[in-house]
Design an enzyme around this catalytic site. Structure first.
Site, short mmCIF file in Angstrom:
data_model
loop_
_atom_site.label_atom_id
_atom_site.label_comp_id
_atom_site.label_asym_id
_atom_site.label_seq_id
_atom_site.Cartn_x
_atom_site.Cartn_y
_atom_site.Cartn_z
N GLY A 1 34.81 -1.86 29.86
CA GLY A 1 34.04 -3.06 29.59
C GLY A 1 33.75 -3.86 30.85
N ASP B 1 41.55 4.65 20.99
CA ASP B 1 41.44 3.40 20.23
C ASP B 1 42.84 2.80 20.11
OD1 ASP B 1 41.19 1.38 18.35
OD2 ASP B 1 39.96 2.56 16.97
N SER C 1 38.61 -5.45 23.26
CA SER C 1 38.10 -6.25 22.15
C SER C 1 36.60 -6.46 22.34
CB SER C 1 38.77 -7.63 22.09
OG SER C 1 38.16 -8.43 21.08
N ASN D 1 50.50 -2.79 18.82
CA ASN D 1 50.81 -1.50 19.45
C ASN D 1 51.13 -1.66 20.93
OD1 ASN D 1 50.47 -0.01 17.09
ND2 ASN D 1 48.30 0.43 17.50
N TYR E 1 36.49 -13.26 15.38
CA TYR E 1 36.87 -13.20 16.80
C TYR E 1 37.87 -14.28 17.14
CZ TYR E 1 36.32 -13.04 21.90
OH TYR E 1 36.55 -12.94 23.26
N THR F 1 32.43 -16.00 31.40
CA THR F 1 32.43 -15.31 32.68
C THR F 1 31.17 -14.45 32.78
OG1 THR F 1 34.85 -15.25 32.62
CG2 THR F 1 33.77 -13.79 34.19
#
Length: 327
Positions: free
Chosen positions: A11, A57, A76, A100, A146, A176
């Site tokens: 990302g 994932d 995310s 996790n 979210y 950002t």
């Protein structure tokens, strides 16, 4: 050599974090399921011995062989166009995924930093926002998937810290921007620049008097790095307090791009925050950090990045098939 796991590695922020930690001499393990990430953001790292990539994932069981010193959880969806299309996956990565990774940190005796967000403050009734403000969030609104995923993420992180003594860090990230942002991800900067480059009118929602505070990516990454290596476990705002109205920002984009686009107005989306400005007193005092890149300088670099995109990339729409991820 210290080993660090970075989730959401393909990302926008995750890929810049990979670059930062490799430059600092770390062995970096990137992990991403590529729902919203783009492999081209990290393909320059594949030739390096200090980098390895897991296509995985994090809402599924996470296993990483060998020691881990640090974990940075940045997996995310982070833009409205994404989390409104995949609300269930957004909630799962903030809950199951975080669970996790906290479990993995506990097993490896690793320090973990989770990427929270200014969205935990919702549409704030306090301005600027300090870390002590509890927020004003609509839990059942469209943005709640979210906002609440991130609020739960903070809660479970603190529960692991208090119950298991886990070494945790919480970064509340404000808007950002910079190279590697997706052009059509729904966020204001790529939206405005994309419209200008395509010769379209710039779309401002509401009356444009709502405010945002934009932090250049290099500053953001430095703040996150300082937070990880600090000894402070409570949330810290990482952002640039240079507040500006969306309308004034649209005018800056028109000036920056040298275009003659009109500014048009559309209805404000539900629960869209009217003010957003970080109080970064804590980051200054505890981390010795504050942003250095001016909006003018950062926007020039960002504009040059978007200008380098191909015509195909410039006019490409975000039409991913998200159906299998809404389960």
């Amino acid at each position: 050599m210290k080993r660090v796991l970075i989730t959401g590695a393909a990302g926008f922020l995750g890929s810049h974090l990979c670059d930062k930690f490799i430059s600092e001499g770390f062995q970096v393990i990137g992990m991403d399921n590529l729902i919203t990430g783009d492999i081209k953001n990290i393909e320059h790292l594949f030739k390096l011995e200090a980098f390895e990539f897991y296509h995985h994932d994090v809402t599924k069981f996470v296993f990483v062989p060998g020691k881990l010193d640090y974990i940075l959880h940045f997996a995310s969806p982070a833009s409205p166009i994404d989390y409104l299309k995949i609300p269930i996956q957004t909630l799962k990565v903030g809950s199951l995924g975080t669970h996790n990774l906290l479990g993995l940190a506990k097993e490896k005796n690793a320090r973990i930093l989770i990427a929270s967000t200014s969205e935990v403050y919702g549409d704030p009734l306090v301005h600027p926002q300090t870390e002590e403000y509890f927020g004003n969030v609509n839990t059942i609104g469209p943005r709640g998937v979210y906002d609440e995923a991130k609020r739960f993420q903070e809660s479970i992180t603190m529960a692991y810290h208090r119950t298991h003594g886990l070494d945790t860090r919480i970064a509340r990230i404000f808007n950002t921007y910079g190279p590697r942002m997706r052009l059509n991800d729904g966020r204001v900067i790529p939206a405005f620049i994309g419209q200008a480059l395509r010769g379209e009118d710039l779309t401002v929602f509401g009356d444009g008097l709502q405010t945002r505070s934009f932090c250049y990516v290099d500053d953001q990454i430095e703040g996150l790095y300082h937070l990880l290596l600090s000894d402070y476990h409570l949330p810290v705002n990482i952002g640039n307090p240079g507040e500006i109205t969306i309308l004034d920002f649209a005018k800056e984009i028109v000036k920056l791009t040298g275009t003659n686009q009109k500014i048009i107005f559309k209805p404000l989306p539900e629960d869209d925050p009217l003010q957003r400005e970080p109080d970064i007193s804590k980051a200054k005092k505890i981390l010795g950090w504050e942003p250095k890149v001016s909006r003018e300088e950062g926007m020039k670099k960002t504009y040059e990045y978007f200008k380098s995109l191909t015509k195909e990339e410039l006019f490409k729409s975000e039409h991913k098939d998200f159906s299998k991820h809404n389960r």
